[in-house]
Design an enzyme around this catalytic site. Structure first.
Site, PDB file in Angstrom:
ATOM      1  N   LYS A 183     -74.834  21.667  42.552  1.00 40.54           N
ATOM      2  CA  LYS A 183     -74.451  20.325  42.090  1.00 40.54           C
ATOM      3  C   LYS A 183     -74.481  19.335  43.250  1.00 40.54           C
ATOM      4  CE  LYS A 183     -72.693  17.116  39.358  1.00 40.54           C
ATOM      5  NZ  LYS A 183     -72.072  16.119  40.206  1.00 40.54           N
ATOM      6  N   GLU A 190     -80.254  12.922  43.700  1.00 44.99           N
ATOM      7  CA  GLU A 190     -79.958  11.696  42.944  1.00 44.99           C
ATOM      8  C   GLU A 190     -79.922  10.486  43.876  1.00 44.99           C
ATOM      9  OE1 GLU A 190     -75.891  10.125  40.953  1.00 44.99           O
ATOM     10  OE2 GLU A 190     -76.569  12.080  40.230  1.00 44.99           O
TER      11      GLU A 190
END
Length: 468
Positions: A183, A190
């Site tokens: 993550k 991102e």
């Protein structure tokens, strides 16, 4: 009295929406929040839902089927430790705590070790997709004891996003902190995606003076091709949104990009592992320099530089920027997945990179059409050292690198900062270079510090008395 199948601790928006998501799949859910008011608010706003409120930790824990499955959605750090400590007196051996927060992976490794020693299971779980994803289906990255994961897998599978081929966007990642590590790297990617898009926007504004409507149309076209993704999709909408005064909203938003630290964690881990995560790290630094607004305004009145000149043919330049953006994105993912490989080796996680790419295809912020290309690359060669070497990505690099070089050259000549585009070119050229000037650095290190060096023409470790 019947017991609930799962409990959720933390009724802020992510915890609330995950609880509602779980309930909507047919499960009964106990809910608890440290402040009673939050719990009451959730129940009042969702009448008729199978959410059962509890106002003490003891009652909450005792309301659950065994082995208990408890999802923590609390503030990462000390808040997570405090929540775990409050639960432990009422837990039994074999109970499962799932931490769905944005937790630093080293904290997850520690908690997994400590709780395992006490007979409890701990599953550190990355959850991506924001508020909407939590409610409708996020991408889920669980790590921890495999047998404990199997006990929660049916629930996680039902609440996860579903890709176009019908596969749920959840898979067991690996032991202890593996889920939260993946993550974390997802968040780093991102950051890279967002900065690359911002630089493309800056080039189209600075080089072609495109209007907001033209920008929206350009991004709409891009979203119908290779660049199809959630971030490109929302960006086209952002360009045409107006405020109550009729102004384009994006044009009046202050140019200071905030961050929550997860991009920084990714870069820090890269340094620990010796991984050249240059593009993603530049995206973190770009946010930092954006926050120096007052300094930048002052410097703009003192420091000189070129004024941007028109970039030439509109259609040609737009296509160059599109190609540069796509190749930059590929470099960013190549760096991110290279770091996952290094972390897997360091922490003995045995990560499945193709499966990781698959669960990013829906639900999460970086969801994009080209993630299937990554899955395909690892299916063809699970041991590939770097995604740039995969046939599809090599072909794109061959065809698109000139556009990336042209765009970066234009930006440099015209004073338009493009740190991630520049990092993409530098990484690509460094990675494909059979010889780099690091030989000189080794000579310097040996000169001032007797750090020794190796030679290309003979075996061994050498030191030279450079002043003799």
């Amino acid at each position: 009295m019947s017991k609930q199948q799962i409990g959720v601790v933390g009724m802020a928006v992510m915890g609330r929406n995950l609880a509602l998501n779980i309930e909507s799949r047919g499960y009964t859910v106990s809910v608890f929040n440290r402040s009673r008011e939050k719990t009451e608010e959730v129940i009042a706003e969702n009448p008729g839902k199978k959410l059962v409120p509890y106002y003490t930790v003891k009652e909450f824990v005792e309301s659950l089927e065994t082995p208990r499955r408890i999802l923590l959605m609390v503030k990462a750090g000390a808040g997570t430790d405090a929540a775990i400590d409050s639960l432990k007196p009422y837990l039994e051996k074999g109970d499962i705590i799932i931490d769905g927060g944005n937790t630093f992976f080293q904290d997850t490794i520690r908690r997994n070790r400590e709780l395992s020693a006490e007979g409890f299971n701990f599953i550190g779980t990355g959850v991506s997709g924001g508020e909407e994803g939590a409610l409708k289906g996020p991408s889920i990255m669980p790590g921890g004891q495999k047998d404990a994961y199997e006990l929660v897998a049916p629930i996680l599978t039902k609440i996860a996003a579903v890709a176009e081929d019908g596969e749920p966007c959840v898979t067991y990642i690996g032991a202890d902190g593996a889920g939260h590590y993946v993550k974390m790297v997802h968040n780093g990617i991102e950051y890279g995606d967002m900065q690359l898009i911002a630089e493309a926007y800056s080039l189209l504004k600075g080089g072609l003076n495109l209007s907001n409507e033209e920008l929206a149309n350009t991004f709409t076209e891009w979203n119908n091709g290779e660049l199809s993704s959630y971030l490109i999709d929302i960006t086209k909408d952002i360009f045409t949104k107006k405020d109550e005064d009729g102004n384009y909203l994006v044009d009046v938003i202050l140019d200071e990009a905030a961050n929550k630290g997860t991009g920084k964690w990714t870069s820090q881990s890269a340094l620990d592992l010796g991984e050249p995560l240059s593009l993603i790290t530049e995206s973190v630094f770009a946010r930092y320099i954006s926050s120096l607004k007052a300094q930048r305004v002052a410097a703009s009145k003192v420091l000189s530089g070129p004024k941007a000149q028109p970039a030439g043919d509109k259609a040609e330049f737009i296509e160059k920027v599109r190609r540069a953006l796509y190749l930059g994105k590929i470099v960013s993912y190549a760096q991110g997945f290279s770091q996952l490989r290094a972390a897997s080796d360091e922490y003995h996680w045995d990560l499945n990179y193709g499966e990781i790419a698959k669960i990013f295809r829906a639900g999460c912020i970086i969801r994009a059409q080209f993630l299937q290309k990554i899955t395909d690359a690892y299916a063809e060669n699970a041991d590939i050292a770097n995604l740039l070497l995969a046939p599809y990505f090599k072909k794109i690099a061959d065809e698109y690198q000139q556009a990336l070089r042209d765009v970066v050259a234009y930006a440099v000549q015209n004073g338009i900062p493009v740190p991630t585009f520049s990092a993409a070119v530098a990484y690509y050229d460094s990675y494909r270079a059979a010889v780099l000037p690091a030989n000189l650095i080794q000579a310097q290190r040996d000169y001032f510090g007797a750090h020794t060096y190796k030679r290309t023409d003979k075996e061994g470790i050498f030191h030279t008395e450079w002043l003799e």
